[in-house]
Write a protein that holds these residues in place. Sequence first.
Motif, PDB file in Angstrom:
ATOM      1  N   ILE A 120      -0.590  -4.139   2.479  1.00  0.00           N
ATOM      2  CA  ILE A 120      -0.772  -2.689   2.412  1.00  0.00           C
ATOM      3  C   ILE A 120      -1.675  -2.419   1.205  1.00  0.00           C
ATOM      4  CG2 ILE A 120       0.371  -0.453   2.237  1.00  0.00           C
ATOM      5  CD1 ILE A 120       1.126  -2.137   4.717  1.00  0.00           C
ATOM      6  N   GLY A 122      -3.263  -0.995  -2.204  1.00  0.00           N
ATOM      7  CA  GLY A 122      -2.561  -0.556  -3.403  1.00  0.00           C
ATOM      8  C   GLY A 122      -2.346   0.939  -3.487  1.00  0.00           C
ATOM      9  N   GLN A 125       0.932   1.789  -1.563  1.00  0.00           N
ATOM     10  CA  GLN A 125       2.129   0.972  -1.745  1.00  0.00           C
ATOM     11  C   GLN A 125       3.258   1.747  -2.426  1.00  0.00           C
ATOM     12  OE1 GLN A 125       1.116  -2.617  -3.857  1.00  0.00           O
ATOM     13  NE2 GLN A 125      -0.256  -3.360  -2.246  1.00  0.00           N
ATOM     14  N   THR A 126       4.491   1.438  -2.040  1.00  0.00           N
ATOM     15  CA  THR A 126       5.642   1.925  -2.790  1.00  0.00           C
ATOM     16  C   THR A 126       5.785   1.064  -4.041  1.00  0.00           C
ATOM     17  OG1 THR A 126       7.218   0.434  -1.730  1.00  0.00           O
ATOM     18  CG2 THR A 126       6.822   2.552  -0.643  1.00  0.00           C
ATOM     19  N   TYR A 129       7.423  -2.293  -3.115  1.00  0.00           N
ATOM     20  CA  TYR A 129       6.506  -3.189  -2.409  1.00  0.00           C
ATOM     21  C   TYR A 129       5.520  -3.802  -3.402  1.00  0.00           C
ATOM     22  CZ  TYR A 129       3.015  -4.720   1.061  1.00  0.00           C
ATOM     23  OH  TYR A 129       2.147  -5.467   1.828  1.00  0.00           O
ATOM     24  N   ALA A 130       4.977  -2.970  -4.281  1.00  0.00           N
ATOM     25  CA  ALA A 130       4.025  -3.465  -5.277  1.00  0.00           C
ATOM     26  C   ALA A 130       4.669  -4.522  -6.158  1.00  0.00           C
ATOM     27  CB  ALA A 130       3.507  -2.306  -6.122  1.00  0.00           C
ATOM     28  N   GLN A 190       8.390   0.978   2.871  1.00  0.00           N
ATOM     29  CA  GLN A 190       6.936   1.001   2.811  1.00  0.00           C
ATOM     30  C   GLN A 190       6.331   1.561   4.100  1.00  0.00           C
ATOM     31  OE1 GLN A 190       4.276  -0.118   0.305  1.00  0.00           O
ATOM     32  NE2 GLN A 190       3.625   1.384   1.831  1.00  0.00           N
TER      33      GLN A 190
END
Length: 291
Positions: A120, A122, A125-126, A129-130, A190
């Motif tokens: 996904i 940047g 991104q949540t 997730y990051a 996400q």
Amino acid sequence: MTQRQSPTVRRRRLALTLKQLRATAGLSAADAARRVDHDASWLSRIENAEVRPHPNDVRALLNVYGVDGDQAEAVIAVARQAKQRGWWQRYNDVLPDWFTTFVGMESEASVIRSYECQMIPGLLQTEEYARAAFEGAPVPMRPDEVDKQVALRMERQAILTSDDPPLLRVVLDEGAVRRLVGGPAVMKAQIDRLIKQSELSNIQVLVLPYAAGVGFDGSFVILDFPPLPEPYPDAAEDRMVYVDTLTGALYLERPGEISAYAAAYEQLQALSLGPRESRATLGKISEDLAT
């Protein structure tokens, strides 16, 4: 929140403008530099955006090139802006030089077109997730480095809710939305965020399904920049392609390179599901992750 101006873009545009004005004046770099008591290597670094010239040096060069009045003042104003520090400078300890350039350009882009075949992007991104992406990166990071990288990524997303946000157009390979980064719960959150953001007027998210075939082996970003106001010379590039690598990045500016990537993006977009179909597909993936 107002849109932040990028000294990175200003410096690059200033460099290209000075180079064009010198060429218009019929002067070589050596001749122009000598007339302001410098050498050719000094001017070369300025024209390649490797250094930030002092506004007084810019004024001296413009005088040599026969540029004065409002046009000269507009160029000098940009030279002053180019000397400012970007908001991202406080992340310098974890921000490589090659990515610093991209963050600066992303901050001032008017249109961002992104194709992602693995992750996904940047900007969408949540935080969870990051964090999972950085913790699972092939190059290990210390916990404090992960924290700063996540904070930087979250701050970059502020451009999407600024007073004058860029248009974000994203094509996501189906593999990118099905890869379980951080596990089912993180991935569901996400996907849900992708669905919500894709409903915003300035954001479009399209899914390139497996059924489309091979797709494209390599992610890339195309950045479009707004024109600078008159009487600033129309000398700066208005589009650039960014290609990320493990240890660096490519910044493609030649017309042929940009045309090739623009054509590739249009083809990938044409092969993708439409906005509603993409949201439906993402919704089904979210449901599957919940079970």
